[in-house]
Write a protein that holds these residues in place. Structure first.
Motif, PDB file in Angstrom:
ATOM      1  N   THR A  52       0.848  -1.179   0.000  1.00 52.27           N
ATOM      2  CA  THR A  52       0.000   0.000   0.000  1.00 52.27           C
ATOM      3  C   THR A  52       0.887   1.233   0.000  1.00 52.27           C
ATOM      4  O   THR A  52       2.072   1.152   0.335  1.00 52.27           O
ATOM      5  CB  THR A  52      -0.974  -0.006   1.203  1.00 52.27           C
ATOM      6  OG1 THR A  52      -1.903   1.066   1.055  1.00 52.27           O
ATOM      7  CG2 THR A  52      -0.235   0.124   2.523  1.00 52.27           C
ATOM      8  N   GLY A  53       0.331   2.339  -0.358  1.00 46.85           N
ATOM      9  CA  GLY A  53       1.113   3.573  -0.429  1.00 46.85           C
ATOM     10  C   GLY A  53       1.429   4.166   0.933  1.00 46.85           C
ATOM     11  O   GLY A  53       0.698   3.966   1.900  1.00 46.85           O
ATOM     12  N   SER A  56      -1.432   6.388   2.035  1.00 50.73           N
ATOM     13  CA  SER A  56      -2.791   5.867   1.891  1.00 50.73           C
ATOM     14  C   SER A  56      -3.550   5.959   3.220  1.00 50.73           C
ATOM     15  O   SER A  56      -2.945   6.061   4.292  1.00 50.73           O
ATOM     16  CB  SER A  56      -2.760   4.408   1.416  1.00 50.73           C
ATOM     17  OG  SER A  56      -2.324   3.566   2.468  1.00 50.73           O
ATOM     18  N   GLN A  57      -4.863   5.892   3.143  1.00 53.15           N
ATOM     19  CA  GLN A  57      -5.677   5.933   4.359  1.00 53.15           C
ATOM     20  C   GLN A  57      -5.374   4.752   5.262  1.00 53.15           C
ATOM     21  O   GLN A  57      -5.340   4.884   6.486  1.00 53.15           O
ATOM     22  CB  GLN A  57      -7.170   5.986   4.022  1.00 53.15           C
ATOM     23  CG  GLN A  57      -8.059   6.234   5.219  1.00 53.15           C
ATOM     24  CD  GLN A  57      -7.785   7.598   5.848  1.00 53.15           C
ATOM     25  OE1 GLN A  57      -7.736   8.613   5.160  1.00 53.15           O
ATOM     26  NE2 GLN A  57      -7.580   7.625   7.156  1.00 53.15           N
ATOM     27  N   LYS A  58      -5.122   3.591   4.672  1.00 50.74           N
ATOM     28  CA  LYS A  58      -4.784   2.406   5.480  1.00 50.74           C
ATOM     29  C   LYS A  58      -3.536   2.673   6.320  1.00 50.74           C
ATOM     30  O   LYS A  58      -3.501   2.394   7.513  1.00 50.74           O
ATOM     31  CB  LYS A  58      -4.542   1.193   4.574  1.00 50.74           C
ATOM     32  CG  LYS A  58      -5.755   0.670   3.861  1.00 50.74           C
ATOM     33  CD  LYS A  58      -5.414  -0.483   2.957  1.00 50.74           C
ATOM     34  CE  LYS A  58      -4.633  -0.128   1.724  1.00 50.74           C
ATOM     35  NZ  LYS A  58      -5.217   0.815   0.795  1.00 50.74           N
ATOM     36  N   THR A  59      -2.504   3.213   5.683  1.00 52.25           N
ATOM     37  CA  THR A  59      -1.259   3.505   6.394  1.00 52.25           C
ATOM     38  C   THR A  59      -1.488   4.537   7.487  1.00 52.25           C
ATOM     39  O   THR A  59      -1.000   4.392   8.613  1.00 52.25           O
ATOM     40  CB  THR A  59      -0.184   3.996   5.405  1.00 52.25           C
ATOM     41  OG1 THR A  59       0.015   2.989   4.407  1.00 52.25           O
ATOM     42  CG2 THR A  59       1.128   4.276   6.106  1.00 52.25           C
TER      43      THR A  59
END
Length: 70
Positions: A52-53, A56-59
């Motif tokens: 993932t980036g 990113s929102q996940k990170t």
């Protein structure tokens, strides 16, 4: 990773994970909002890997909650 016992994953599960699959990764964001996204993953050497980036929102959610994906 860590002290995980790969013998806990039976052959049927390993065969499933070894095929191309899409999983859903859900994280908690600000205000307990849930952010769920489909993710491609790679199962290699008894580990599940995904990319993932950095922004990113996940990170951001992982950093916000001090949790690390497993």
């Amino acid at each position: 990773m860590g002290n995980r016992d790969s013998s806990m994953i039976d052959n049927k599960a390993k065969n499933f994970l070894a095929e191309p699959q899409v999983c859903v990764l859900a994280t908690h964001g600000p205000g307990d909002d849930t952010h769920a996204m489909p993710m491609w993953y790679l199962y290699e050497n008894d580990e599940i890997l995904f990319m993932t980036g950095r922004h990113s929102q996940k990170t951001k959610n992982f950093r916000l909650t001090n949790l690390h994906p497993i």
